[in-house]
Design an enzyme around this catalytic site. Structure first.
Site, PDB file in Angstrom:
ATOM      1  N   CYS A   1     -41.997 -35.874 -21.286  1.00  0.00           N
ATOM      2  CA  CYS A   1     -41.397 -36.682 -20.211  1.00  0.00           C
ATOM      3  C   CYS A   1     -39.896 -36.506 -20.069  1.00  0.00           C
ATOM      4  O   CYS A   1     -39.297 -37.082 -19.160  1.00  0.00           O
ATOM      5  CB  CYS A   1     -41.717 -38.155 -20.432  1.00  0.00           C
ATOM      6  SG  CYS A   1     -43.488 -38.432 -20.433  1.00  0.00           S
TER       7      CYS A   1
ATOM      8  N   HIS B   1     -44.073 -41.744 -11.973  1.00  0.00           N
ATOM      9  CA  HIS B   1     -43.509 -40.928 -13.046  1.00  0.00           C
ATOM     10  C   HIS B   1     -44.171 -39.547 -13.098  1.00  0.00           C
ATOM     11  O   HIS B   1     -45.101 -39.331 -13.837  1.00  0.00           O
ATOM     12  CB  HIS B   1     -43.686 -41.665 -14.386  1.00  0.00           C
ATOM     13  CG  HIS B   1     -43.366 -40.841 -15.583  1.00  0.00           C
ATOM     14  ND1 HIS B   1     -42.235 -40.045 -15.663  1.00  0.00           N
ATOM     15  CD2 HIS B   1     -44.026 -40.675 -16.756  1.00  0.00           C
ATOM     16  CE1 HIS B   1     -42.236 -39.434 -16.842  1.00  0.00           C
ATOM     17  NE2 HIS B   1     -43.301 -39.803 -17.513  1.00  0.00           N
TER      18      HIS B   1
ATOM     19  N   CYS C   1     -38.166 -41.980 -23.703  1.00  0.00           N
ATOM     20  CA  CYS C   1     -39.040 -41.530 -24.794  1.00  0.00           C
ATOM     21  C   CYS C   1     -39.868 -40.365 -24.283  1.00  0.00           C
ATOM     22  O   CYS C   1     -39.932 -40.128 -23.075  1.00  0.00           O
ATOM     23  CB  CYS C   1     -39.965 -42.660 -25.228  1.00  0.00           C
ATOM     24  SG  CYS C   1     -41.001 -43.273 -23.877  1.00  0.00           S
TER      25      CYS C   1
END
Length: 448
Positions: free
Chosen positions: A129, A402, A432
């Site tokens: 991510c 996302h 994270c």
């Protein structure tokens, strides 16, 4: 349903109150004169512009495209917004997580498609991510080392179509068939195929090292920090409420319109409708792309650009992927503040990636825990949690969506825009990532 509506309106008024508090806060912030984070002998790196396509639920408007189509749209949006000459870029870097096999170096295919000069090298990076964060910081490194002056970095994720493979046994058989010389060998191999061989392999949603899904890990993390279901629901509702307010107020100016079959801009936000039972499920299935133009300050000014912000200190962190998978912000924040010589109180704007509501709440509690700082981080004391009136005020990944590879650039561009709007000087991005990794970066407002 009635009670949910009451909660919703309450949350709207609470959010509005916190927004007005934030405006007063930042009026005070402006009067404080703070030092700049420029370092002697190190080139200043600036963010000139940042854009993104609408982030949409996978399997909807973008369903028939390919990843490079979305990345190309973001790049074209950046060119359009900046009027940048197509040969004025030294290097292009993109981040992505689930790679389309045909375009494994998606940065190159997207840049050619967007009309950039074929003389501009480009490569693709991956770090779950935080992939576009790596794309940006790689660009920062190229600029500060004197290799380049002008970098385009970005990220793309396309979950509407992912590579689904044959089983390992089936792949072995097919490769052997390719090599088989005689009809007898071919028939023998075909005869060896069993029904079980035909079961497909989908891209893994579990951690490779622990075989645990991120959702399960987030649940355990939330439980370990005593995060209640109510806290998670309230945070998810806050994210959606603030995103809606920011959209209605015209604050999400990084979103470019992108014509597919219809202009997707109007349907881009809050497509991820989280009901009561889904507040902690992550917004996994999202398609979208982002792009930023980063330059040495000198070059930006020479080309007549007005930068938005300075990209300052950054860190990448890594910890145990089993019990601390999603604690990147907790580990990264104190480290990057120490590098920059700042405290939490110096930060005017926080933008954290919202993987799960429970994950955000757990990080906020960990940051505010002396015990955690001493036991796990070797620190004398906690740095403290971000003030909520400075935190993710225009929504976040839970509400805006996302696309794994693209979120980092959205976070950085949002910090730059919020600093301009709110009159703050320093912003902090933190995120994270799978594998127990994380990223944090300090961004400084460019003098208005």
């Amino acid at each position: 349903m009635g009670s949910a509506l009451v909660t919703h309106s309450d949350c709207f008024s609470t959010a509005t109150r916190s927004l007005s508090t934030s405006v007063q806060l930042h009026a005070q912030v402006q009067t404080k004169s703070k030092k700049t984070l420029a370092k002697p002998g190190v080139k200043n790196v600036v963010l000139v512009e940042g854009v993104r396509t609408p982030f949409l639920l996978s399997g909807t408007t973008y369903a028939d495209l390919m990843p490079h189509d979305l990345a190309r749209a973001a790049l074209q949006g950046l060119l359009h917004k900046t009027s940048l000459p197509k040969d004025a870029v030294d290097y292009i870097i993109y981040g992505t997580v689930i790679q389309e096999v045909k375009t494994s170096n998606v940065a190159r295919e997207a840049s050619l498609g967007a009309g950039f000069s074929d003389k501009i090298p480009s490569h693709t990076v991956t770090m779950a991510c935080i992939s576009s964060n790596v794309a940006m910081t790689t660009g920062v490194g190229l600029i500060t080392s004197g290799q380049c002056d002008t970098i385009v970095a970005g990220g793309v994720e396309f979950m509407s179509d992912v590579p689904i493979r044959h089983s390992r046994k089936m792949r072995k058989t097919m490769l052997a068939l390719n090599r088989a010389k005689t009809l007898g060998q071919r028939l023998s191999l075909i005869g060896s195929i069993r029904m079980a061989h035909l079961t497909p392999e989908l891209p893994a949603v579990a951690e490779f090292s622990t075989a645990e899904t991120m959702g399960h890990s987030a649940d355990r993390l939330a439980a370990a920090f005593g995060v209640t279901r109510l806290e998670q629901d309230e945070f998810a509702l806050r994210s959606h409420t603030l995103a809606k307010q920011a959209q209605d107020a015209g604050l999400l100016s990084d979103v470019i319109s992108f014509k597919v079959t219809v202009t997707a801009a109007n349907s881009s936000f809050l497509v991820h409708t989280h009901t009561h039972t889904h507040t902690q499920s992550s917004v996994t299935a999202t398609d979208g792309a982002s792009a930023v133009l980063i330059m040495s300050e000198e070059k930006a000014l020479a080309m007549g650009y007005k930068p938005k912000a300075y990209l300052r200190d950054f860190v990448f962190v890594s910890q145990d992927p089993k019990d601390q998978l999603l604690l990147g912000p907790t580990y990264g924040t104190p480290k990057v503040l120490a590098r920059a010589g700042l405290t939490m109180d110096d930060i005017d704007v926080f933008e954290f990636h919202e993987a799960f509501a429970g994950q955000i709440m757990a990080n906020l509690k960990a940051l505010d825990s002396d015990w955690f700082a001493q036991t796990y981080m070797g620190r004398k004391a906690k740095v403290g949690a971000p003030a909520m009136e400075k935190f993710n005020l225009w929504g976040g990944s839970l509400s805006l969506g996302h696309p794994f590879g693209a979120t980092g650039c959205r976070l950085v561009t949002t910090v730059a825009h919020r600093l301009q709007k709110e009159g703050g000087q320093y912003g902090l991005v933190a995120a994270c990532a799978a594998g127990g990794q994380g990223h944090a970066m300090v961004i400084e407002a460019y003098p208005q």
